[in-house]
Design a protein around this motif. Structure first.
Motif, mmCIF file in Angstrom:
data_model
loop_
_atom_site.group_PDB
_atom_site.id
_atom_site.type_symbol
_atom_site.label_atom_id
_atom_site.label_comp_id
_atom_site.label_asym_id
_atom_site.label_seq_id
_atom_site.Cartn_x
_atom_site.Cartn_y
_atom_site.Cartn_z
ATOM 1 N N THR A 64 38.754 38.216 35.761
ATOM 2 C CA THR A 64 39.027 39.443 36.520
ATOM 3 C C THR A 64 37.830 39.815 37.384
ATOM 4 N N ILE A 65 38.120 40.099 38.646
ATOM 5 C CA ILE A 65 37.073 40.562 39.562
ATOM 6 C C ILE A 65 37.445 41.978 39.979
ATOM 7 N N VAL A 66 36.516 42.896 39.725
ATOM 8 C CA VAL A 66 36.798 44.321 39.921
ATOM 9 C C VAL A 66 35.854 44.890 40.971
ATOM 10 N N ILE A 67 36.431 45.601 41.946
ATOM 11 C CA ILE A 67 35.600 46.386 42.869
ATOM 12 C C ILE A 67 35.762 47.830 42.443
ATOM 13 N N ALA A 68 34.641 48.509 42.214
ATOM 14 C CA ALA A 68 34.735 49.884 41.733
ATOM 15 C C ALA A 68 33.543 50.699 42.172
ATOM 16 N N HIS A 69 33.823 51.962 42.497
ATOM 17 C CA HIS A 69 32.739 52.920 42.684
ATOM 18 C C HIS A 69 32.478 53.632 41.365
ATOM 19 N N ARG A 70 33.516 53.721 40.545
ATOM 20 C CA ARG A 70 33.371 54.386 39.250
ATOM 21 C C ARG A 70 32.839 53.390 38.237
ATOM 22 N N LEU A 71 31.650 53.644 37.738
ATOM 23 C CA LEU A 71 31.021 52.706 36.805
ATOM 24 C C LEU A 71 31.772 52.610 35.485
ATOM 25 N N SER A 72 32.491 53.675 35.121
ATOM 26 C CA SER A 72 33.200 53.658 33.833
ATOM 27 C C SER A 72 34.173 52.480 33.743
ATOM 28 N N THR A 73 34.665 52.012 34.889
ATOM 29 C CA THR A 73 35.657 50.924 34.871
ATOM 30 C C THR A 73 35.021 49.543 34.674
ATOM 31 N N ILE A 74 33.700 49.439 34.820
ATOM 32 C CA ILE A 74 33.087 48.101 34.790
ATOM 33 C C ILE A 74 31.968 47.935 33.763
ATOM 34 N N LEU A 75 31.732 48.960 32.954
ATOM 35 C CA LEU A 75 30.580 48.924 32.046
ATOM 36 C C LEU A 75 30.570 47.700 31.128
ATOM 37 N N ASN A 76 31.742 47.218 30.730
ATOM 38 C CA ASN A 76 31.795 46.105 29.774
ATOM 39 C C ASN A 76 31.927 44.739 30.444
ATOM 40 N N SER A 77 31.745 44.678 31.749
ATOM 41 C CA SER A 77 31.906 43.400 32.466
ATOM 42 C C SER A 77 30.844 42.389 32.038
ATOM 43 N N ASN A 78 31.204 41.095 32.090
ATOM 44 C CA ASN A 78 30.254 40.022 31.773
ATOM 45 C C ASN A 78 29.094 40.010 32.748
ATOM 46 N N ILE A 79 29.417 40.283 34.019
ATOM 47 C CA ILE A 79 28.350 40.326 35.026
ATOM 48 C C ILE A 79 28.734 41.346 36.096
ATOM 49 N N ILE A 80 27.754 42.149 36.497
ATOM 50 C CA ILE A 80 27.976 43.181 37.514
ATOM 51 C C ILE A 80 27.093 42.840 38.715
ATOM 52 N N TYR A 81 27.682 42.881 39.893
ATOM 53 C CA TYR A 81 26.929 42.665 41.133
ATOM 54 C C TYR A 81 26.787 44.008 41.842
ATOM 55 N N VAL A 82 25.573 44.315 42.262
ATOM 56 C CA VAL A 82 25.321 45.550 43.002
ATOM 57 C C VAL A 82 25.215 45.194 44.477
ATOM 58 N N LEU A 83 26.064 45.812 45.303
ATOM 59 C CA LEU A 83 26.034 45.536 46.737
ATOM 60 C C LEU A 83 25.453 46.712 47.503
ATOM 61 N N ASP A 84 24.705 46.395 48.540
ATOM 62 C CA ASP A 84 24.181 47.422 49.434
ATOM 63 C C ASP A 84 24.242 46.867 50.851
ATOM 64 N N ASP A 119 21.505 42.932 43.471
ATOM 65 C CA ASP A 119 21.178 42.834 42.044
ATOM 66 C C ASP A 119 22.373 42.339 41.273
ATOM 67 N N GLN A 120 22.119 41.726 40.136
ATOM 68 C CA GLN A 120 23.220 41.290 39.290
ATOM 69 C C GLN A 120 22.753 41.221 37.841
ATOM 70 N N GLY A 121 23.696 41.389 36.924
ATOM 71 C CA GLY A 121 23.370 41.320 35.503
ATOM 72 C C GLY A 121 24.352 42.137 34.692
ATOM 73 N N LYS A 122 24.089 42.248 33.406
ATOM 74 C CA LYS A 122 24.915 43.110 32.564
ATOM 75 C C LYS A 122 24.451 44.555 32.737
ATOM 76 N N HIS A 123 25.293 45.473 32.289
ATOM 77 C CA HIS A 123 25.026 46.902 32.457
ATOM 78 C C HIS A 123 23.621 47.297 31.973
ATOM 79 N N ASN A 124 23.275 46.897 30.751
ATOM 80 C CA ASN A 124 21.979 47.320 30.193
ATOM 81 C C ASN A 124 20.787 46.750 30.963
ATOM 82 N N ASP A 125 20.925 45.489 31.447
ATOM 83 C CA ASP A 125 19.844 44.883 32.251
ATOM 84 C C ASP A 125 19.668 45.650 33.552
#
Length: 200
Positions: A150-170, A176-182
């Motif tokens: 699953t690939i999710v685009i979201a502004h609301r972080l609550s929808t993606i907190l448990n993702s295997n990997i999160i990409y931050v776009l600007d 940036d990329q990584g898990k939520h805690n990183d």
């Protein structure tokens, strides 16, 4: 962000670089076989001036009525369908004009469930909904994406907190990329997002 997502089902083709799924370039398979493996749920749901049942079955034309009823239940569509005068045989009007935004979204999820594809693309799927409807759709989405890529685009972080990997776009670039805690530890932009949204 949506442009990046639209590269996956090849609504656009990349001018350079490659996109691979299981080490195979998407450009080496037919568009039809690629899209057969992809379901998309977005803010803009495309529905047809037809019955609710046929709109759900668009995901898989040969589906039985029992399968239609089952996905309607899993996607919480049965809640509003059962209050309609003709239930599953209700005509919904062009692009679902007779339905609310949340009802359209749930139909879109039901259709994606019916398709049983291995890749799910979610593009701001809950962004324009009230919190009660969002909660129902989040539950339906959890069922939809279980054991799927699953690939999710979201502004609301609550929808993606448990993702295997999160990409931050600007400004269209991955910064940036990584898990939520990183990301909370080392990404300033992500921290700001988190502090603005979650702590509120």
């Amino acid at each position: 962000k949506s442009t990046i997502l639209n590269l996956i089902p090849r609504f656009y083709d990349a001018k350079s670089g490659d996109i691979t799924i299981d080490d195979q370039s998407i450009y080496s398979s037919t568009i039809e076989s690629l899209r057969n493996e992809i379901s998309m749920v977005s803010q803009e749901t495309t529905l047809f001036d037809d019955t609710i049942k046929n709109n759900i079955k668009y995901g898989r034309q040969e589906a039985t009525d029992e399968e239609v009823f089952e996905v309607a239940k899993l996607s919480y569509c049965d809640e509003f369908i059962n209050s309609l005068p003709n239930k599953f045989d209700t005509l919904i009007g062009e692009n679902g004009v007779r339905l609310s935004g949340g009802e359209k979204q749930r139909l879109s999820i039901a259709r994606a469930m019916m398709k049983q594809s291995s890749i799910i693309l979610l593009d701001e799927a809950t962004s324009s909904l009230d919190s009660e409807t969002e909660e129902k759709i989040q539950k339906a989405l959890e069922k939809l994406i279980s054991n799927k890529t699953t690939i999710v685009i979201a502004h609301r972080l609550s929808t993606i907190l448990n993702s295997n990997i999160i990409y931050v776009l600007d400004k269209g670039k991955v910064i940036d990329q990584g898990k939520h805690n990183d990301l909370l530890k080392h990404s300033e932009i992500y921290q700001n997002f988190y502090n603005r949204q979650i702590k509120e």
